[in-house]
Motif scaffolding. Structure first.
Motif, PDB file in Angstrom:
ATOM      1  N   CYS A 117       0.858   8.653  -0.395  1.00  0.00           N
ATOM      2  CA  CYS A 117      -0.568   8.555  -0.678  1.00  0.00           C
ATOM      3  C   CYS A 117      -1.327   8.746   0.640  1.00  0.00           C
ATOM      4  N   HIS A 151      -3.125   5.474   1.424  1.00  0.00           N
ATOM      5  CA  HIS A 151      -2.258   4.329   1.703  1.00  0.00           C
ATOM      6  C   HIS A 151      -0.877   4.839   2.109  1.00  0.00           C
ATOM      7  N   CYS A 208      -5.398   2.218  -6.848  1.00  0.00           N
ATOM      8  CA  CYS A 208      -5.311   3.622  -6.396  1.00  0.00           C
ATOM      9  C   CYS A 208      -4.444   4.449  -7.358  1.00  0.00           C
ATOM     10  N   THR A 218      -3.260   7.456  -6.999  1.00  0.00           N
ATOM     11  CA  THR A 218      -2.143   8.157  -6.353  1.00  0.00           C
ATOM     12  C   THR A 218      -0.961   7.213  -6.177  1.00  0.00           C
ATOM     13  N   CYS A 219      -1.244   5.977  -5.729  1.00  0.00           N
ATOM     14  CA  CYS A 219      -0.162   4.999  -5.579  1.00  0.00           C
ATOM     15  C   CYS A 219       0.474   4.691  -6.928  1.00  0.00           C
TER      16      CYS A 219
END
Ligand SMILES: [Zn+2]
Length: 88
Positions: free
Chosen positions: A18, A21, A38, A40-41
């Motif tokens: 990510c 992160h 998030c 993406t996470c």
């Protein structure tokens, strides 16, 4: 008679991170380690879960197929099964 040949080959190499992160590691941090919801996470977490399910399904398939597996005599090898994994 149920008969089929099965050849599994999975050779995908995935390197995902990510951007917001970069320290998030789904294997180590789990779902609770995702900050601020998030997406993406979450995708990385889902990808990791899919990998675990794939590994598990592969092991389960092999375990169930072993009693029915026919091999050529020349290729016969010890069964790759830990006796502790056998159901009682
Ligand atoms: Zn993230």
């Amino acid at each position: 008679m149920f008969q089929f040949s099965y050849k599994l080959k999975v050779a995908e190499r995935v390197k995902a991170k990510c951007e917001r992160h970069p320290r998030y590691n789904p294997e180590r941090d789990g779902r609770n380690g995702i900050k601020g919801g998030c997406s993406t996470c979450y995708s990385l977490y889902d990808l990791h879960q899919a990998r675990l399910m794939l590994d598990s399904a592969h092991r389960e398939f092999l375990r169930k197929a072993i009693p029915w597996t026919r091999r050529d005599q020349a290729q016969r090898k010890p069964l790759p099964l830990d006796p502790e994994d056998m159901p009682m």
